[in-house]
Design an enzyme around this catalytic site. Structure first.
Site, PDB file in Angstrom:
ATOM      1  N   CYS A 114      28.681  30.995  43.739  1.00 21.32           N
ATOM      2  CA  CYS A 114      29.440  31.783  44.752  1.00 21.32           C
ATOM      3  C   CYS A 114      28.620  31.424  45.614  1.00 21.32           C
ATOM      4  CB  CYS A 114      29.185  33.370  45.112  1.00 21.32           C
ATOM      5  SG  CYS A 114      29.774  34.274  43.396  1.00 21.32           S
ATOM      6  N   HIS A 172      37.168  37.489  41.682  1.00 24.46           N
ATOM      7  CA  HIS A 172      37.395  36.621  41.738  1.00 24.46           C
ATOM      8  C   HIS A 172      37.646  35.672  40.534  1.00 24.46           C
ATOM      9  CE1 HIS A 172      35.117  36.574  45.745  1.00 24.46           C
ATOM     10  NE2 HIS A 172      36.305  36.867  45.951  1.00 24.46           N
ATOM     11  N   GLU A 225      41.098  33.266  48.603  1.00 32.37           N
ATOM     12  CA  GLU A 225      39.539  33.773  48.901  1.00 32.37           C
ATOM     13  C   GLU A 225      38.696  32.503  48.974  1.00 32.37           C
ATOM     14  OE1 GLU A 225      37.512  37.298  48.328  1.00 32.37           O
ATOM     15  OE2 GLU A 225      39.674  38.575  49.323  1.00 32.37           O
TER      16      GLU A 225
HETATM   17  O1  SUG Z   1      33.845  39.518  47.833  1.00 30.59           O
HETATM   18  N1  SUG Z   1      30.414  41.009  47.349  1.00 30.59           N
HETATM   19  C1  SUG Z   1      31.034  39.514  47.799  1.00 30.59           C
HETATM   20  C2  SUG Z   1      30.799  39.167  46.673  1.00 30.59           C
HETATM   21  C3  SUG Z   1      31.289  36.904  46.444  1.00 30.59           C
HETATM   22  C4  SUG Z   1      31.156  36.428  45.123  1.00 30.59           C
HETATM   23  N2  SUG Z   1      31.553  35.120  45.282  1.00 30.59           N
HETATM   24  C5  SUG Z   1      32.197  34.821  44.208  1.00 30.59           C
HETATM   25  N3  SUG Z   1      32.607  34.524  43.179  1.00 30.59           N
HETATM   26  N4  SUG Z   1      32.629  33.020  44.422  1.00 30.59           N
HETATM   27  C6  SUG Z   1      32.311  39.727  47.593  1.00 30.59           C
HETATM   28  O2  SUG Z   1      32.392  40.836  46.555  1.00 30.59           O
HETATM   29  C7  SUG Z   1      29.809  42.687  48.196  1.00 30.59           C
HETATM   30  C8  SUG Z   1      29.011  43.101  49.778  1.00 30.59           C
HETATM   31  C9  SUG Z   1      28.129  44.752  50.164  1.00 30.59           C
HETATM   32  O3  SUG Z   1      29.288  45.755  49.400  1.00 30.59           O
HETATM   33  O4  SUG Z   1      27.319  44.749  51.208  1.00 30.59           O
HETATM   34  C10 SUG Z   1      30.056  41.130  48.525  1.00 30.59           C
HETATM   35  O5  SUG Z   1      30.320  41.033  49.476  1.00 30.59           O
END
Ligand code: SUG
Length: 444
Positions: free
Chosen positions: A366, A244, A174
């Site tokens: 993020c 993460h 990731e």
């Molecule tokens: O991968 N949310 C992302 C959020 C990513 C956050 N990034 C970091 N922590 N670096 C994920 O979970 C939600 C999309 C939705 O449910 O429509 C989403 O993909």
């Protein structure tokens, strides 16, 4: 040679929506099927970029991906016009249609892992696109991310862009969200944080990063074993919603700011970082105890998903925290105490409003991918991706003219979204230096 860190933020795409796609991401699950506000989301993101730039932190922009991903749906056997594909996908494979629409490439911390040139054996900066293979909607990002990285990091004499690792669970990766780098301006210590090893079965929420993925990236990038650390994320952090590592820890320069329960073996991690930093810098660990901020509060406020920045001339770091930290009495009090302490490593806080992104589990950290470059490398980056006031103005005007104000669950199947987003992104390729064949729909 000293390095300057550029934060490249993902521009929020026109189809920003809440589809509840990420198991283990509590905000994504909680806000499933609520009404999203794409225009507001994108403007919040640009305002955040402007703020960082105004604080003296170099700022860049990465483009959204084309959504819905019609090519992906065609690979599942849907055919006919784009509109017909979209309509039938919603009728027959709703989960795939939802995945195809996600604007999740906005969270650039998951785009890639970057190792700056002083860390790499061949003296080039190495970038590995992340395969994001755990979640279907995110797995769709890798190919376009590679294209973006290649557009930005053109000069092969200075930059090595690697394809994503094989998209199998054994190599789940990731990107920078599970990677930290401590340094004092030159060579650094890279810390890879994993949730499981490939062979391990795990109950509870998914662990999205494997040890094998981390090792493969370190190998490809030519990192020195003497300066590389692999640390296991605490399983209890994952199960509390830290999908993460950057939900419970953030590093900048020689400072690691983290929750007490972020890592499986904190003492061993501290010792290894100290040992591997010898001769380079003295690490500073700023640990937050569960007594002050529980894991649940860390996850709901995103205290650790803040950015740390060095303001020019300042003797301590500034925390760029989401407004949710200020809205929570306990985290707000903790931050006020922390920055008031004499000699504090983190001596100032600035709050940013990225609520639309936060509702999907994406905080300030993020939204950004850090690329640390030497002065000649900075000059070799493709021109046009760094934020100026003029570019921010152009992007805001572009968002205002192309983005919907609201996207409700009942709007998502609307085939008009396809032509709307394609028109918007086509226009974007003339604002950012992307060219006429950057997006799959432009290539026919
Ligand atoms: O991968 N949310 C992302 C959020 C990513 C956050 N990034 C970091 N922590 N670096 C994920 O979970 C939600 C999309 C939705 O449910 O429509 C989403 O993909």
């Amino acid at each position: 040679m000293s390095l300057a860190e550029i934060n490249f933020d993902g521009l929020v795409g026109p189809t920003h929506n809440y589809a509840g796609l990420s198991e283990g991401n509590l905000a994504s699950a909680r806000n499933r099927d609520s009404v999203a506000r794409p225009r507001e989301a994108a403007l919040e993101g640009i305002a955040k970029m402007r703020k960082l730039a105004a604080l003296g932190a170099p700022q860049g922009v990465l483009p959204p991906h084309a959504r819905p991903d019609v090519h992906f749906l065609r690979s599942l056997g849907f055919s006919g016009s784009d509109a017909a594909v979209w309509r039938r996908a919603w009728e027959e494979e709703e989960a795939a249609a939802r995945a195809a629409l996600a604007a999740s490439a906005m969270w650039a911390a998951n785009a890639a892992t970057i190792s700056p040139s002083p860390d790499c054996a061949d003296g080039r900066l190495h970038a590995s696109a992340a395969n994001l293979s755990t979640m279907l909607h995110r797995f769709l990002e890798a190919e376009q991310t590679q294209r973006t990285l290649r557009a930005l990091l053109l000069d092969e004499a200075r930059f090595a862009v690697h394809e994503a690792l094989p998209a199998h669970g054994a190599f789940s990766d990731e990107g920078a969200a599970n990677h930290m780098r401590l340094h004092a301006g030159g060579e650094g210590v890279e810390v890879f944080v994993y949730g499981r090893s490939a062979a391990e079965a795990r109950a509870g929420f998914p662990a999205r990063q494997t040890l094998e993925a981390c090792s493969a990236i370190a190998r490809r990038h030519g990192l020195s074993k003497a300066r590389t650390v692999f640390a296991r994320q605490a399983p209890e952090a994952i199960d509390a919603g830290a999908f993460h590592n950057d939900v419970v820890a953030v590093a900048h320069e020689h400072v690691l700011f983290h929750h007490e329960h972020a890592f499986a073996d904190k003492a061993a991690l501290y010792a290894e970082i100290r040992e591997k930093a010898r001769g380079l810098f003295e690490p500073v660990f700023v640990e937050v105890s569960a007594r002050d901020v529980s894991l649940a509060e860390a996850v709901s406020s995103y205290l650790f998903n803040s950015q740390l920045v060095s303001e020019p001339g300042a003797s301590s770091l500034t925390l760029i925290a989401p407004t949710e930290v200020r809205d929570n009495n306990r985290t707000a009090a903790f931050v006020a105490d922390m920055i008031a302490k004499p000699g504090a490593a983190i001596g100032r806080v600035e709050y940013v409003d990225v609520r639309q992104s936060m509702r999907n589990g994406g905080g300030p950290a993020c939204l950004r991918l850090r690329i640390a470059v030497t002065a000649p490398e900075r000059a070799a980056l493709a021109q046009g991706f760094l934020l100026s006031d003029a570019l921010a103005d152009q992007l805001e005007a572009w968002v205002r003219s192309h983005y919907r104000e609201a996207l409700a669950p009942e709007d998502l199947a609307d085939p008009a979204l396809i032509s709307e987003t394609q028109t918007a992104l086509d226009a974007l390729t003339r604002i950012l230096p992307l060219g006429g064949d950057f997006y799959p729909f432009q290539r026919g």
